[in-house]
Structures are given as C-alpha cells and as structure tokens.
Design an enzyme around this catalytic site. Structure first.
Site, mmCIF file in Angstrom:
data_model
loop_
_atom_site.group_PDB
_atom_site.id
_atom_site.type_symbol
_atom_site.label_atom_id
_atom_site.label_comp_id
_atom_site.label_asym_id
_atom_site.label_seq_id
_atom_site.Cartn_x
_atom_site.Cartn_y
_atom_site.Cartn_z
ATOM 1 N N ASP A 99 0.859 -1.185 0.000
ATOM 2 C CA ASP A 99 0.000 0.000 0.000
ATOM 3 C C ASP A 99 0.901 1.241 0.000
ATOM 4 O OD1 ASP A 99 -2.138 1.705 0.267
ATOM 5 O OD2 ASP A 99 -2.533 1.243 2.363
ATOM 6 N N ASP A 155 -7.160 -8.792 6.051
ATOM 7 C CA ASP A 155 -8.111 -8.503 7.125
ATOM 8 C C ASP A 155 -8.451 -7.030 7.230
ATOM 9 O OD1 ASP A 155 -5.555 -7.648 8.192
ATOM 10 O OD2 ASP A 155 -6.573 -7.533 10.131
HETATM 11 P P1 IMP Z 1 2.005 -0.603 3.657
HETATM 12 O O1 IMP Z 1 1.139 0.625 3.739
HETATM 13 O O2 IMP Z 1 2.493 -0.847 2.266
HETATM 14 O O3 IMP Z 1 3.094 -0.543 4.690
HETATM 15 O O4 IMP Z 1 1.058 -1.819 4.006
HETATM 16 C C1 IMP Z 1 1.107 -2.421 5.230
HETATM 17 C C2 IMP Z 1 0.067 -3.470 5.451
HETATM 18 O O5 IMP Z 1 -1.198 -2.837 5.506
HETATM 19 C C3 IMP Z 1 -0.104 -4.544 4.414
HETATM 20 O O6 IMP Z 1 0.841 -5.571 4.515
HETATM 21 C C4 IMP Z 1 -1.475 -5.045 4.812
HETATM 22 O O7 IMP Z 1 -1.365 -5.965 5.880
HETATM 23 C C5 IMP Z 1 -2.178 -3.775 5.252
HETATM 24 N N1 IMP Z 1 -3.068 -3.293 4.190
HETATM 25 C C6 IMP Z 1 -2.890 -2.257 3.336
HETATM 26 N N2 IMP Z 1 -3.942 -2.129 2.494
HETATM 27 C C7 IMP Z 1 -4.798 -3.120 2.826
HETATM 28 C C8 IMP Z 1 -6.078 -3.556 2.313
HETATM 29 O O8 IMP Z 1 -6.657 -3.019 1.341
HETATM 30 N N3 IMP Z 1 -6.643 -4.637 2.927
HETATM 31 C C9 IMP Z 1 -6.058 -5.282 3.984
HETATM 32 N N4 IMP Z 1 -4.867 -4.933 4.474
HETATM 33 C C10 IMP Z 1 -4.246 -3.862 3.914
#
Ligand code: IMP
Ligand code: MG
Length: 171
Positions: A99, A155
């Site tokens: 994300d 989740d």
């Molecule tokens: P980051 O923002 O790339 O650090 O994402 C971290 C974590 O946020 C991911 O590994 C997911 O566990 C969670 N995450 C981000 N977007 C979603 C979503 O749309 N659904 C579920 N979990 C999410």
C-alpha cells in the site's frame, strides 16, 4: 460493513499458477528462501509454494505498523524474525498487499543487510494509490488503484481473513 466480490477464487488460482511458473523459471537451478509476511500472506503463500516446481525453503516474518485499522502509520517494527540463515541465498519476500510501501521497504532493507545474494518482492496485490516509498514489486498478482480489500488472508481489524475470495469493503 458491506462487501462485494472483487477477485474470484478461480481468478486467484489462475494468477497464482502464473506467478509460480515465472518464479520456477527465473530461479531454476537455485533454491530460493521464500519469506512469508504474517499474517496476511498465509493463503497466498501456501498456494504459491505448492505451485512452484523447484525446491524452496520457507520461513516467516511478522511486522507491525501502527495506525488506525485502514491506514498505516509508517512506524514499522519486526515482531517475528526468520529462523533460517539467509546469507548468500536468494530471498523472495511474499506479501499480501503493498500500500504505502513502508512495510516492505523496511523488510527489504532489513534482509539486504544480512548479506543475501538477492531479494525480490512478490505481492498478491499492488495498491498504487497511496505509495510513499518506491518499492519494486517484482512479481505482482493484481494491481488495484484504490479501495480496502479483505479475504484470502487480508483482514480489516482481524476480520474476514478466512474468506476464500477477495472482497472490496464498502463503508
Ligand atoms: P504498507 O502501507 O504498504 O506498509 O502496508 C502495510 C500493510 O497494511 C499490508 O501488509 C497489509 O497488511 C495492510 N493493508 C494495506 N492495504 C490493505 C487492504 O486493502 N486490505 C487489507 N490490508 C491492507
Ligand atoms: Mg501485511
């Protein structure tokens, strides 16, 4: 909260097979270490490993980023480390969704600091909308622009992980 189906079981299976074939061919003659990021990647991880046709080793990491349930804060901490030695090995990080990119940027740098031969990233979903850190997603299942997805391991506050398909959550 309401939800609507976003990616069917069949579409997931087909894509997982394609990625597995690509990895099997790219890493032919080697034995990469696949590192699953708990807990979101579990179903993707187990499906993927069993479709890959070369020998692999498996291990797991868990990282926490604090924030509200739908927004990552950017403060990442490792709460479970791998147990296998990875020095001199090819490592593939298997994640559920990228994300902001903050979690994976942290994990990738952490693994690179251990003298690995290479590190690549394999993510079931690449969510492009809120990227803050540029991380190369070498193997990507599905690209989506925006929206909060659940199911197949993903989740929302520990709910919905058990669903076999991927759903879009609607407020
Ligand atoms: P980051 O923002 O790339 O650090 O994402 C971290 C974590 O946020 C991911 O590994 C997911 O566990 C969670 N995450 C981000 N977007 C979603 C979503 O749309 N659904 C579920 N979990 C999410
Ligand atoms: Mg995750």
């Amino acid at each position: 909260m309401k939800r609507e189906i976003f990616i069917s079981r069949g579409a997931i299976q087909k894509r997982v097979g394609e990625i597995a074939r690509q990895i099997s061919s790219d890493y032919a003659g080697t034995e990469p270490v696949l590192v699953g990021i708990l807990k979101g990647s579990i179903f993707f991880f187990t499906d993927l490993v069993r479709e890959i046709s070369i020998p692999t080793k498996i291990d797991f990491m868990r990282a926490c980023s604090y924030g509200s349930k739908m927004h990552s804060s950017g403060c990442v901490r490792l709460t479970k480390d791998i147990e296998l030695p990875v020095e001199g090995r090819h490592v593939i990080i298997v994640e559920d969704i990228v994300d902001t990119g903050l979690t994976l940027a942290f994990i990738k740098e952490n693994l690179e600091s251990r003298g690995v031969e290479s590190v690549r990233i394999c993510s079931l979903i690449d969510k492009l909308e809120r990227r803050e850190r540029e991380v190369p997603v070498d193997y990507c299942g599905f690209q989506v622009k925006e929206g909060f997805l659940v199911g197949y391991g993903l989740d929302c506050d520990e709910e919905y992980r058990y669903l076999p398909e991927i759903y879009l959550l609607k407020e």
